[in-house]
Design a protein around this motif. Structure first.
Motif, mmCIF file in Angstrom:
data_model
loop_
_atom_site.group_PDB
_atom_site.id
_atom_site.type_symbol
_atom_site.label_atom_id
_atom_site.label_comp_id
_atom_site.label_asym_id
_atom_site.label_seq_id
_atom_site.Cartn_x
_atom_site.Cartn_y
_atom_site.Cartn_z
ATOM 1 N N GLY A 356 -19.231 -23.927 -79.849
ATOM 2 C CA GLY A 356 -18.744 -22.755 -79.130
ATOM 3 C C GLY A 356 -19.040 -21.459 -79.858
ATOM 4 O O GLY A 356 -18.257 -20.507 -79.787
ATOM 5 N N ILE A 357 -20.172 -21.423 -80.564
ATOM 6 C CA ILE A 357 -20.569 -20.238 -81.328
ATOM 7 C C ILE A 357 -22.026 -19.926 -81.030
ATOM 8 O O ILE A 357 -22.880 -20.821 -81.065
ATOM 9 C CB ILE A 357 -20.387 -20.460 -82.842
ATOM 10 C CG1 ILE A 357 -18.916 -20.667 -83.190
ATOM 11 C CG2 ILE A 357 -20.970 -19.300 -83.645
ATOM 12 C CD1 ILE A 357 -18.666 -21.085 -84.622
ATOM 13 N N VAL A 358 -22.316 -18.660 -80.740
ATOM 14 C CA VAL A 358 -23.693 -18.202 -80.584
ATOM 15 C C VAL A 358 -24.050 -17.388 -81.820
ATOM 16 O O VAL A 358 -23.420 -16.370 -82.106
ATOM 17 C CB VAL A 358 -23.875 -17.341 -79.321
ATOM 18 C CG1 VAL A 358 -25.318 -16.862 -79.212
ATOM 19 C CG2 VAL A 358 -23.484 -18.126 -78.075
ATOM 20 N N PRO A 359 -25.051 -17.819 -82.597
ATOM 21 C CA PRO A 359 -25.418 -17.079 -83.812
ATOM 22 C C PRO A 359 -26.012 -15.711 -83.473
ATOM 23 O O PRO A 359 -26.561 -15.510 -82.383
ATOM 24 C CB PRO A 359 -26.469 -17.981 -84.466
ATOM 25 C CG PRO A 359 -26.285 -19.327 -83.849
ATOM 26 C CD PRO A 359 -25.817 -19.059 -82.453
ATOM 27 N N PRO A 360 -25.947 -14.780 -84.415
ATOM 28 C CA PRO A 360 -26.534 -13.459 -84.173
ATOM 29 C C PRO A 360 -28.038 -13.457 -84.379
ATOM 30 O O PRO A 360 -28.593 -14.318 -85.071
ATOM 31 C CB PRO A 360 -25.853 -12.586 -85.226
ATOM 32 C CG PRO A 360 -25.616 -13.536 -86.366
ATOM 33 C CD PRO A 360 -25.299 -14.863 -85.737
ATOM 34 N N VAL A 361 -28.699 -12.485 -83.781
ATOM 35 C CA VAL A 361 -30.117 -12.249 -84.030
ATOM 36 C C VAL A 361 -30.226 -11.490 -85.342
ATOM 37 O O VAL A 361 -29.707 -10.369 -85.467
ATOM 38 C CB VAL A 361 -30.762 -11.432 -82.901
ATOM 39 C CG1 VAL A 361 -32.257 -11.232 -83.172
ATOM 40 C CG2 VAL A 361 -30.544 -12.102 -81.552
ATOM 41 N N GLY A 362 -30.882 -12.059 -86.329
ATOM 42 C CA GLY A 362 -31.017 -11.394 -87.616
ATOM 43 C C GLY A 362 -31.734 -10.065 -87.503
ATOM 44 O O GLY A 362 -32.665 -9.906 -86.709
ATOM 45 N N ASN A 363 -31.303 -9.096 -88.274
ATOM 46 C CA ASN A 363 -31.948 -7.774 -88.375
ATOM 47 C C ASN A 363 -31.919 -6.967 -87.080
ATOM 48 O O ASN A 363 -32.718 -6.048 -86.908
ATOM 49 C CB ASN A 363 -33.416 -7.922 -88.826
ATOM 50 C CG ASN A 363 -33.534 -8.496 -90.214
ATOM 51 O OD1 ASN A 363 -32.849 -8.077 -91.138
ATOM 52 N ND2 ASN A 363 -34.410 -9.487 -90.365
ATOM 53 N N LEU A 364 -31.002 -7.293 -86.185
ATOM 54 C CA LEU A 364 -30.926 -6.559 -84.918
ATOM 55 C C LEU A 364 -29.566 -5.893 -84.773
ATOM 56 O O LEU A 364 -28.534 -6.557 -84.750
ATOM 57 C CB LEU A 364 -31.167 -7.510 -83.740
ATOM 58 C CG LEU A 364 -31.172 -6.860 -82.359
ATOM 59 C CD1 LEU A 364 -32.380 -5.939 -82.192
ATOM 60 C CD2 LEU A 364 -31.170 -7.919 -81.252
ATOM 61 N N ASP A 365 -29.594 -4.552 -84.681
ATOM 62 C CA ASP A 365 -28.368 -3.818 -84.383
ATOM 63 C C ASP A 365 -28.133 -3.711 -82.882
ATOM 64 O O ASP A 365 -27.008 -3.767 -82.414
ATOM 65 C CB ASP A 365 -28.430 -2.411 -84.994
ATOM 66 C CG ASP A 365 -28.395 -2.442 -86.519
ATOM 67 O OD1 ASP A 365 -27.734 -3.350 -87.079
ATOM 68 O OD2 ASP A 365 -29.033 -1.583 -87.149
ATOM 69 N N ALA A 366 -29.209 -3.539 -82.152
ATOM 70 C CA ALA A 366 -29.148 -3.473 -80.694
ATOM 71 C C ALA A 366 -30.558 -3.703 -80.171
ATOM 72 O O ALA A 366 -31.535 -3.300 -80.809
ATOM 73 C CB ALA A 366 -28.628 -2.119 -80.212
ATOM 74 N N PRO A 367 -30.699 -4.350 -79.000
ATOM 75 C CA PRO A 367 -32.040 -4.552 -78.461
ATOM 76 C C PRO A 367 -32.673 -3.226 -78.066
ATOM 77 O O PRO A 367 -31.980 -2.218 -77.865
ATOM 78 C CB PRO A 367 -31.797 -5.442 -77.240
ATOM 79 C CG PRO A 367 -30.374 -5.231 -76.869
ATOM 80 C CD PRO A 367 -29.657 -4.933 -78.147
ATOM 81 N N ALA A 368 -33.999 -3.224 -77.975
ATOM 82 C CA ALA A 368 -34.715 -2.022 -77.545
ATOM 83 C C ALA A 368 -34.146 -1.514 -76.228
ATOM 84 O O ALA A 368 -33.714 -2.303 -75.375
ATOM 85 C CB ALA A 368 -36.201 -2.342 -77.392
ATOM 86 N N ALA A 369 -34.133 -0.210 -76.071
ATOM 87 C CA ALA A 369 -33.481 0.407 -74.922
ATOM 88 C C ALA A 369 -34.019 -0.105 -73.592
ATOM 89 O O ALA A 369 -33.285 -0.166 -72.590
ATOM 90 C CB ALA A 369 -33.639 1.926 -75.000
ATOM 91 N N GLU A 370 -35.286 -0.485 -73.565
ATOM 92 C CA GLU A 370 -35.875 -0.938 -72.305
ATOM 93 C C GLU A 370 -35.530 -2.382 -71.965
ATOM 94 O O GLU A 370 -35.866 -2.867 -70.875
ATOM 95 C CB GLU A 370 -37.403 -0.772 -72.345
ATOM 96 C CG GLU A 370 -38.132 -1.640 -73.350
ATOM 97 C CD GLU A 370 -38.298 -0.985 -74.716
ATOM 98 O OE1 GLU A 370 -39.229 -1.382 -75.443
ATOM 99 O OE2 GLU A 370 -37.490 -0.079 -75.046
ATOM 100 N N GLU A 383 -18.194 -18.307 -78.021
ATOM 101 C CA GLU A 383 -18.465 -18.403 -76.588
ATOM 102 C C GLU A 383 -18.267 -19.851 -76.150
ATOM 103 O O GLU A 383 -18.780 -20.770 -76.789
ATOM 104 C CB GLU A 383 -19.906 -17.983 -76.265
ATOM 105 C CG GLU A 383 -20.231 -16.529 -76.514
ATOM 106 C CD GLU A 383 -19.811 -15.626 -75.360
ATOM 107 O OE1 GLU A 383 -19.367 -16.155 -74.316
ATOM 108 O OE2 GLU A 383 -19.934 -14.390 -75.518
ATOM 109 N N ASP A 384 -17.531 -20.047 -75.065
ATOM 110 C CA ASP A 384 -17.338 -21.388 -74.522
ATOM 111 C C ASP A 384 -18.532 -21.715 -73.633
ATOM 112 O O ASP A 384 -18.507 -21.512 -72.423
ATOM 113 C CB ASP A 384 -16.036 -21.460 -73.735
ATOM 114 C CG ASP A 384 -15.741 -22.862 -73.222
ATOM 115 O OD1 ASP A 384 -16.289 -23.830 -73.802
ATOM 116 O OD2 ASP A 384 -14.995 -23.003 -72.237
ATOM 117 N N VAL A 385 -19.604 -22.200 -74.245
ATOM 118 C CA VAL A 385 -20.860 -22.451 -73.537
ATOM 119 C C VAL A 385 -20.926 -23.918 -73.120
ATOM 120 O O VAL A 385 -20.824 -24.815 -73.957
ATOM 121 C CB VAL A 385 -22.075 -22.110 -74.427
ATOM 122 C CG1 VAL A 385 -23.371 -22.381 -73.679
ATOM 123 C CG2 VAL A 385 -22.008 -20.660 -74.879
#
Length: 408
Positions: A356-370, A383-385
């Motif tokens: 029930g855990i989604v790991p983070p994307v390394g080195n990403l503060d936020a995805p590109a604006a687009e 997350e209850d996946v």
């Protein structure tokens, strides 16, 4: 006739994040990138990568035959043994002719080839090793795993570039559904952190050039991504028909509910910019599983940190999954282990369903604006996946998507 449910009953991983599934999971969930500069690459345009460290591969493999194995074979064998042990299976007791092995490898033992090419050039043909061919060929991993496990069913080595590990799992599913096998040991392995391969990838512009900041170089879906970071490793899953696993008292770690596979048939290295055929693979996996897009609670993305792949994949995810499921990519932490990546990421997807855990994307503060993506950033997210998909895309236009469901 109803298609049998396929259970994942065992996981094995040896990666730059750790020498087992638990250690790799901990590193990925912590979001700790592991790339570093490597002495063997000194002087190259890209001199860093993600090696497997902290484990003596020869000791882990054991026996007197390690001298005949390239590094990628040792990685595959270690992960396979872990997976079989995790599944609670004993190779001394199974019906060997009903056990298959499918290990995807993209490149094989390139370092053996280059070493012997130099010997041929400088010393002549008598200096070439008689082990050149058996150590170099990509199917050496499947063959050695089969020998070690005494698995005498089909032994296969699919090569679909960076989708190879996922292709192996898809092929394993087919072997079980068709009734050819009762157990399949499937995954991928790769080890090409050596000058020739690194130089080739760098020359084609595929690698990040952040030599001053290796740990921060792989940044999937970031606006300033500039290429991937090569890694080595292996991931292996044990798959069985769920009814067979239940009959021996084994609860599935997850179910492989669906598979989708397509080919762009467009370009040797670049993906279809609109992602039409990657999307068709996603939709094929959903159709095979009997799911609607809204059933998917998580996307384990291919997420290479390259400008073209990430843009294509982000567009596909936002079109197919408008409900904004959480997205991750392990390559920000582990780098890109090429043929092994799809299998490692499949194993991580299974762990997300379990934990029930989604790991983070390394080195990403936020995805590109687009990019209209719900990327998990900075820290792991609870997350209850119940259902998730894992994407794998490879040079040559290979697209493979695996749909996993929480174990019943």
């Amino acid at each position: 006739m109803r298609t049998p449910d396929i259970a994942v009953t065992g996981l094995g991983m040896i990666t730059p994040g750790g020498a087992g599934a638990a250690e790799t999971w901990e590193t990925v969930c912590a979001g700790r990138p592991v790339a570093r500069r490597l002495p063997g690459l000194r002087g190259l345009p890209v001199d860093f990568g993600c090696p497997v460290e902290g484990v003596d591969l020869d000791a882990a493999v054991g026996g007197r035959k390690t001298w005949r194995m390239h590094r990628f074979v040792k990685l595959a064998l270690i992960a396979a043994r872990q997976a079989v042990a995790d599944a609670g299976l004993d190779p001394e007791r199974w019906d060997a002719c009903r056990v298959g092995v499918v290990i995807g490898v993209g490149v094989g033992g390139v370092s053996v080839l280059t070493d012997n090419a130099l010997r041929l050039h400088t010393e002549g043909p008598e200096a070439v090793s008689p082990l050149l061919v058996p150590m170099m060929i990509p199917n050496a991993a499947a063959g050695e795993v089969a020998i070690a496990l005494q698995a005498r069913g089909p032994s296969l080595a699919p090569a679909t570039a960076c989708a190879s590990g996922a292709t192996a799992i898809a092929v394993a599913r087919d072997l079980l559904v068709s009734g050819q096998c009762d157990v399949v040991v499937a995954g991928g392995a790769e080890s090409v952190l050596e000058p020739l391969v690194m130089s080739g990838f760098a020359k084609m512009g595929a690698l990040s050039r952040r030599c001053d900041n290796p740990a921060g170089a792989s940044r999937p879906f970031a606006a300033d991504r500039d290429g991937f970071v090569i890694a080595e490793g292996a991931g292996v899953l044990v798959l069985e028909r769920a009814a067979d696993a239940a009959a021996r008292g084994r609860h599935p770690r997850a179910l492989l509910a669906g598979v989708g596979a397509t080919t762009d048939a467009l370009h040797p290295t670049a993906p279809d910019p609109q992602g039409r055929y990657a999307q068709a693979a996603v939709e094929g996996a959903l159709r095979d599983a009997g799911w609607s897009p809204y059933d998917v609670g998580h996307v384990n993305a291919h997420g290479t940190s390259t400008p073209l792949n990430d843009a294509m994949e982000a567009a596909v995810i936002s079109r197919v999954f408008p409900h904004w499921p959480p997205v991750t990519s392990a390559k920000g932490v582990l780098g890109h282990s090429l043929a092994a990546a799809g299998a490692i990421e499949a194993a991580l997807t299974v762990l997300t369903l379990e934990e029930g855990i989604v790991p983070p994307v390394g080195n990403l503060d936020a995805p590109a604006a687009e990019f209209d993506l719900n990327c998990v950033t900075k820290q792991a997210r609870s997350e209850d996946v119940e259902r998730a998909v894992s994407h794998s895309f490879g040079f040559g236009g290979h697209n493979v998507v695996l749909a996993f469901q929480r174990g019943a």
